[in-house]
Design an enzyme around this catalytic site. Structure first.
Site, PDB file in Angstrom:
ATOM      1  N   ASP A  71      -0.882   3.574   4.818  1.00 51.15           N
ATOM      2  CA  ASP A  71      -1.757   2.861   5.739  1.00 51.15           C
ATOM      3  C   ASP A  71      -1.811   3.662   7.034  1.00 51.15           C
ATOM      4  O   ASP A  71      -0.769   3.929   7.645  1.00 51.15           O
ATOM      5  CB  ASP A  71      -1.213   1.452   5.990  1.00 51.15           C
ATOM      6  CG  ASP A  71      -2.190   0.597   6.777  1.00 51.15           C
ATOM      7  OD1 ASP A  71      -3.401   0.858   6.713  1.00 51.15           O
ATOM      8  OD2 ASP A  71      -1.740  -0.336   7.463  1.00 51.15           O
TER       9      ASP A  71
ATOM     10  N   ASP B 197      -3.865   3.753  10.753  1.00 59.36           N
ATOM     11  CA  ASP B 197      -4.758   3.000  11.632  1.00 59.36           C
ATOM     12  C   ASP B 197      -4.856   3.661  12.999  1.00 59.36           C
ATOM     13  O   ASP B 197      -3.832   4.072  13.577  1.00 59.36           O
ATOM     14  CB  ASP B 197      -4.247   1.568  11.830  1.00 59.36           C
ATOM     15  CG  ASP B 197      -4.347   0.738  10.565  1.00 59.36           C
ATOM     16  OD1 ASP B 197      -5.398   0.795   9.908  1.00 59.36           O
ATOM     17  OD2 ASP B 197      -3.364   0.046  10.230  1.00 59.36           O
TER      18      ASP B 197
ATOM     19  N   ARG C 196       0.833  -1.197   0.000  1.00 65.12           N
ATOM     20  CA  ARG C 196       0.000   0.000   0.000  1.00 65.12           C
ATOM     21  C   ARG C 196       0.870   1.250   0.000  1.00 65.12           C
ATOM     22  O   ARG C 196       1.975   1.251   0.571  1.00 65.12           O
ATOM     23  CB  ARG C 196      -0.947   0.001   1.197  1.00 65.12           C
ATOM     24  CG  ARG C 196      -0.267   0.076   2.545  1.00 65.12           C
ATOM     25  CD  ARG C 196      -0.978  -0.699   3.618  1.00 65.12           C
ATOM     26  NE  ARG C 196      -0.777  -2.126   3.476  1.00 65.12           N
ATOM     27  CZ  ARG C 196      -1.162  -3.023   4.397  1.00 65.12           C
ATOM     28  NH1 ARG C 196      -1.758  -2.613   5.494  1.00 65.12           N
ATOM     29  NH2 ARG C 196      -0.944  -4.295   4.218  1.00 65.12           N
TER      30      ARG C 196
END
Length: 280
Positions: free
Chosen positions: A214, A216, A211
């Site tokens: 990312d 989170d 990716r």
């Protein structure tokens, strides 16, 4: 418990309401505010600069309610609360009530009101990338978060190079964690993170796959929460060295709300198990 500054029944003449006559004629609204803060420094030193000037807060409330017109007092309350929190950094959270004693209800009543609680929340966000110009993607994401008035980025860990997690063959990742205060709810913060990922060209094709970016949510205050789209604390973070190692750097004594262990303790346990696995 935090200390309180209270403003009771602040009278403001304004023009809010669903009906045209309410906007045209106006009416009196009454505002109650409880401002949560730490009053000990100002109390010990008798210094207003160490506290929040309730007169200035009152003037800001009046400005918010008179310079704009809303259909709903819910919107008036939301906007006013946000402006107070952005303007006065010593206020960590607040209760705000707006009463409307002359609401157009054809019955006897004292008033209708809305009351909200809003404040800053401490969040930890993990970042990672293993495609394209990873350092730029991460730098742009951090800049995007800090450039949003709803956020205050407090600490950013060093970036570390780590092996992929999850068994998908791919390039190594650049990972880290940042600490921030935010006015966003968990779902609003998640939406903001997804937008930054989309701006970086993130495509969700392979689970745990490569990716560009990312982001989170690892922790949000001490919240323990789950639904179909969000799990807090982040699932399996206690088994991820690329999360725990940066967390130890910026918040070694932050305690996991479920396991009750500090980041240092969780990292030591994981490092021990990884060492055992390598020996085997």
């Amino acid at each position: 418990m935090p200390d309180e500054i209270r403003i009771d029944n602040l009278e403001v003449f304004a023009n809010h309401g669903v009906f045209p006559e309410e906007k045209a004629q106006g009416q009196f609204f009454y505002v109650n505010a409880v401002l949560y803060t730490d009053l000990r420094p100002s109390g010990l030193k008798d210094d207003l600069t160490l506290s929040t000037h309730y007169g200035e807060v009152s003037l800001l409330i009046k400005k918010c309610l008179t310079e704009h017109t809303y259909d709903l007092i819910e919107t008036a309350a939301e906007t006013t609360a946000e402006n107070i929190l952005l303007a006065f950094p010593l206020i960590t959270s607040l209760d705000l009530e707006i009463r409307k004693p002359h609401a157009p209800i054809p019955m006897c009543f004292e008033s209708v009101s809305v009351k909200i609680h809003r404040g800053w929340h401490r969040a930890f966000v993990a970042f990672g990338s293993n495609m394209g110009d990873s350092k730029k993607y991460i730098a742009d994401a951090i800049s995007g978060l800090s450039g949003d008035v709803h956020n205050k980025v407090l600490k950013v860990s060093d970036s570390i190079v780590t092996k992929p997690y999850g068994g998908v063959r791919q390039d190594d990742f650049i990972n880290g964690v940042l600490e921030m205060d935010t006015l966003y709810t968990p779902h609003e913060l998640l939406e903001a993170l997804h937008k930054l990922e989309k701006d970086a060209g993130r495509e969700r094709k392979v689970h745990w796959g490569p990716r560009t970016l990312d982001l989170d949510i690892i922790f949000y205050d001490k919240l323990v929460y789950e639904d179909e789209t969000l799990l807090i604390p982040h699932v399996d973070m206690q088994n991820r060295d690329f999360v725990l190692k940066p967390m130890v750097q910026i918040a070694p004594y932050f305690r996991h709300p479920v396991y009750g262990k500090t980041m240092t303790e969780l990292w030591q346990e994981l490092a021990g198990s990884l060492g055992d696995m390598r020996e085997e």
